[in-house]
Write a protein that holds these residues in place. Sequence first.
Motif, PDB file in Angstrom:
ATOM      1  N   SER A  41      10.827   9.408   0.464  1.00  0.00           N
ATOM      2  CA  SER A  41      11.064  10.695   1.100  1.00  0.00           C
ATOM      3  C   SER A  41       9.831  11.588   1.031  1.00  0.00           C
ATOM      4  O   SER A  41       9.132  11.619   0.017  1.00  0.00           O
ATOM      5  CB  SER A  41      12.239  11.384   0.420  1.00  0.00           C
ATOM      6  OG  SER A  41      12.366  12.710   0.865  1.00  0.00           O
ATOM      7  N   GLN A  42       9.583  12.313   2.105  1.00  0.00           N
ATOM      8  CA  GLN A  42       8.485  13.268   2.146  1.00  0.00           C
ATOM      9  C   GLN A  42       8.860  14.591   1.477  1.00  0.00           C
ATOM     10  O   GLN A  42       7.994  15.306   0.985  1.00  0.00           O
ATOM     11  CB  GLN A  42       8.085  13.550   3.594  1.00  0.00           C
ATOM     12  CG  GLN A  42       7.554  12.347   4.328  1.00  0.00           C
ATOM     13  CD  GLN A  42       7.192  12.677   5.745  1.00  0.00           C
ATOM     14  OE1 GLN A  42       6.410  13.601   5.996  1.00  0.00           O
ATOM     15  NE2 GLN A  42       7.751  11.943   6.686  1.00  0.00           N
ATOM     16  N   LYS A  43      10.144  14.929   1.476  1.00  0.00           N
ATOM     17  CA  LYS A  43      10.579  16.227   0.961  1.00  0.00           C
ATOM     18  C   LYS A  43      11.314  16.150  -0.379  1.00  0.00           C
ATOM     19  O   LYS A  43      11.299  17.102  -1.139  1.00  0.00           O
ATOM     20  CB  LYS A  43      11.501  16.900   1.969  1.00  0.00           C
ATOM     21  CG  LYS A  43      10.804  17.362   3.224  1.00  0.00           C
ATOM     22  CD  LYS A  43      11.742  18.124   4.113  1.00  0.00           C
ATOM     23  CE  LYS A  43      12.277  19.343   3.474  1.00  0.00           C
ATOM     24  NZ  LYS A  43      11.749  20.612   3.801  1.00  0.00           N
ATOM     25  N   GLY A  44      11.970  15.053  -0.622  1.00  0.00           N
ATOM     26  CA  GLY A  44      12.785  14.944  -1.832  1.00  0.00           C
ATOM     27  C   GLY A  44      12.225  13.930  -2.796  1.00  0.00           C
ATOM     28  O   GLY A  44      11.225  13.276  -2.533  1.00  0.00           O
ATOM     29  N   SER A  82      10.609   8.140   8.064  1.00  0.00           N
ATOM     30  CA  SER A  82      10.980   9.516   7.755  1.00  0.00           C
ATOM     31  C   SER A  82      10.153  10.475   8.597  1.00  0.00           C
ATOM     32  O   SER A  82       8.971  10.245   8.818  1.00  0.00           O
ATOM     33  CB  SER A  82      10.707   9.781   6.266  1.00  0.00           C
ATOM     34  OG  SER A  82      10.690  11.156   5.989  1.00  0.00           O
ATOM     35  N   VAL A  84       9.837  14.969   9.239  1.00  0.00           N
ATOM     36  CA  VAL A  84      10.278  16.305   8.852  1.00  0.00           C
ATOM     37  C   VAL A  84      10.189  17.211  10.075  1.00  0.00           C
ATOM     38  O   VAL A  84       9.191  17.221  10.793  1.00  0.00           O
ATOM     39  CB  VAL A  84       9.402  16.855   7.706  1.00  0.00           C
ATOM     40  CG1 VAL A  84       9.781  18.288   7.378  1.00  0.00           C
ATOM     41  CG2 VAL A  84       9.533  15.967   6.474  1.00  0.00           C
ATOM     42  N   ASN A  87      12.899  22.588   8.115  1.00  0.00           N
ATOM     43  CA  ASN A  87      13.275  22.372   6.712  1.00  0.00           C
ATOM     44  C   ASN A  87      14.070  21.087   6.503  1.00  0.00           C
ATOM     45  O   ASN A  87      14.474  20.796   5.384  1.00  0.00           O
ATOM     46  CB  ASN A  87      14.099  23.557   6.197  1.00  0.00           C
ATOM     47  CG  ASN A  87      13.245  24.790   6.027  1.00  0.00           C
ATOM     48  OD1 ASN A  87      12.066  24.683   5.712  1.00  0.00           O
ATOM     49  ND2 ASN A  87      13.829  25.959   6.244  1.00  0.00           N
ATOM     50  N   GLU A  89      14.741  16.828   6.842  1.00  0.00           N
ATOM     51  CA  GLU A  89      14.093  15.522   6.900  1.00  0.00           C
ATOM     52  C   GLU A  89      15.081  14.537   7.514  1.00  0.00           C
ATOM     53  O   GLU A  89      16.253  14.513   7.155  1.00  0.00           O
ATOM     54  CB  GLU A  89      13.685  15.049   5.507  1.00  0.00           C
ATOM     55  CG  GLU A  89      12.944  13.743   5.523  1.00  0.00           C
ATOM     56  CD  GLU A  89      12.383  13.349   4.163  1.00  0.00           C
ATOM     57  OE1 GLU A  89      11.541  12.452   4.125  1.00  0.00           O
ATOM     58  OE2 GLU A  89      12.803  13.930   3.140  1.00  0.00           O
TER      59      GLU A  89
END
Length: 97
Positions: A41-44, A82, A84, A87, A89
């Motif tokens: 994941s890029q965000k998580g 993935s 984004v 906000n 993903e």
Amino acid sequence: STLFIGSEDRHFYALRYGGEGANSLWSYKTEGAIRSKACVSQKGNFVLIGSLDGFVYCFERVNGNLIWSFPARSAVHSDIVSYVLGNAEFFLFGSDD
């Protein structure tokens, strides 16, 4: 650094890799072989994998706890991608259906 590896033995492995080789951090057994590469994941703080058992699995990167599984209803051969947007993903994959 951490390596994420899917296998024909139906396991998804997280390995800590350093100067002295690789050590197992955690593993998870699915009901089908895993032939695609993992998506970090890029965000998580999680990692996803598709399995030939027809599910996409999402795990916590560090401890391997299963966060959720998605029933794709047929084998998932493709890599998960993935992206984004704002906000949120999103994760894209293909399956045999």
